[in-house]
Enzyme design. Structure first.
Site, mmCIF file in Angstrom:
data_model
loop_
_atom_site.group_PDB
_atom_site.id
_atom_site.type_symbol
_atom_site.label_atom_id
_atom_site.label_comp_id
_atom_site.label_asym_id
_atom_site.label_seq_id
_atom_site.Cartn_x
_atom_site.Cartn_y
_atom_site.Cartn_z
ATOM 1 C CB ILE A 104 -0.940 -0.010 1.219
ATOM 2 C CG1 ILE A 104 -1.980 -1.124 1.075
ATOM 3 C CG2 ILE A 104 -1.640 1.340 1.376
ATOM 4 C CD1 ILE A 104 -2.809 -1.361 2.324
ATOM 5 N NE ARG B 24 10.868 -2.966 9.780
ATOM 6 C CZ ARG B 24 10.413 -4.101 10.293
ATOM 7 N NH1 ARG B 24 10.909 -4.567 11.428
ATOM 8 N NH2 ARG B 24 9.476 -4.794 9.671
ATOM 9 C CG ASP C 215 12.234 0.208 13.865
ATOM 10 O OD1 ASP C 215 11.010 0.420 13.792
ATOM 11 O OD2 ASP C 215 12.725 -0.686 14.583
ATOM 12 C CG ASN D 231 1.090 2.182 4.434
ATOM 13 O OD1 ASN D 231 0.033 1.586 4.288
ATOM 14 N ND2 ASN D 231 2.257 1.649 4.055
ATOM 15 C CE1 TYR E 29 -2.809 -5.271 11.454
ATOM 16 C CE2 TYR E 29 -5.170 -5.682 11.483
ATOM 17 C CZ TYR E 29 -4.053 -5.186 10.845
ATOM 18 O OH TYR E 29 -4.183 -4.612 9.606
ATOM 19 C CE LYS F 276 -3.765 -1.659 11.366
ATOM 20 N NZ LYS F 276 -3.027 -0.635 10.586
ATOM 21 C CB VAL G 22 -4.686 -4.956 0.587
ATOM 22 C CG1 VAL G 22 -4.195 -4.245 -0.678
ATOM 23 C CG2 VAL G 22 -5.715 -4.091 1.314
ATOM 24 C CB THR H 60 0.027 -6.123 0.467
ATOM 25 O OG1 THR H 60 -0.543 -6.680 1.666
ATOM 26 C CG2 THR H 60 -0.859 -5.006 -0.065
#
Length: 249
Positions: A13, A33, A55, A82, A147, A151, A180, A182
């Site tokens: 993304i 990174r 980082d 992002n 996670y 979020k 997505v 990715t």
């Protein structure tokens, strides 16, 4: 020409967002990174770019990154937070370290970036902040407690910041994708295959089927939603779903 900073810009993304901003003629500072990935992204952009490997979970890295952009160009007008990664585990197996790592990357790092960006944006009377969150910011998901909590938290940050900054010329929004196509989803597919015995192809098809449109979202589709948040000054405090209709709001 606006000055943009995209975190997690080396792939997925972030790479698509950098391309979308560049397509509008804005210069883009890229951080992640991996220096090699950033250099590859920068080489393909048709605008001035700045490669800043870092980082972003390290507190000093946020200050150093913003200072580097300001020294080379000017204040950051557009921040796209992002950078992200997911960890999957049963709730009872989620360790303190796993929990903290997700909060550091998905909530604290965006907070530090937003905090650093806001004074300059308010001083100039214009700014756009877009956090790439997730549909996990809107609903509970099994096996990703850390996670999901992070979020949810970052969406709260977006809403609070938008309310505070309304009227200053600075907007703050979140884009909330589902699965997505990715490298992050590739890792999810591999984890599902290991845990369930499915083939990777079966695991990927199961994720695609979770979107009513029957496929994974593309990075470019997420980048287009990010650009909408940048282009429209009347939209702020929103969590824009890019999920094929999975979460209706």
């Amino acid at each position: 020409m606006r000055t943009c900073l995209v975190t997690g810009a080396g792939r997925g993304i972030g790479r698509a967002v950098a391309r979308r901003l560049a397509a509008e003629g804005h210069r883009v500072a890229l951080t992640a990174r991996s220096a090699d990935q950033l250099e590859e992204v920068a080489a393909a952009l048709p605008v001035p770019s700045l490669v800043l490997p870092a980082d972003i979970t390290v507190a000093s890295a946020v200050e150093e990154t913003f200072t580097a952009v300001e020294t080379r160009w000017a204040g950051v007008d557009v921040l796209v937070a992002n950078a992200g990664a997911g960890v999957s585990a049963k709730l009872a197996d989620t360790t303190d370290d796993m929990w903290q790592a997700q909060l550091d990357l998905l909530l604290t790092a965006p907070f530090r970036c937003v905090r650093r960006a806001v004074p300059g944006m308010v001083g100039r009377g214009w700014g756009r902040i877009v956090v790439v969150a997730s549909v996990a910011a809107k609903r509970g998901e099994p096996y990703v407690a850390a996670y999901t909590a992070a979020k949810h938290g970052v969406l709260g940050l977006v809403r609070a910041a938008a309310a505070e900054l309304a009227g200053t010329g600075v907007t703050v929004n979140a884009v909330c994708p589902a699965y997505v196509d990715t490298p992050m989803t590739d890792a999810t597919v591999a984890a599902i295959a290991r845990r369930t015995g499915r083939t990777p192809e079966q695991a990927r098809a199961a994720l695609a089927a979770r979107q009513p449109i029957g496929r994974l979202v593309t990075p470019d589709e997420v980048a287009e939603a990010v650009w909408f948040c940048v282009a429209n000054g009347a939209v702020t405090g929103q969590g824009l779903n890019v999920d094929g209709g999975a979460v209706q709001s």
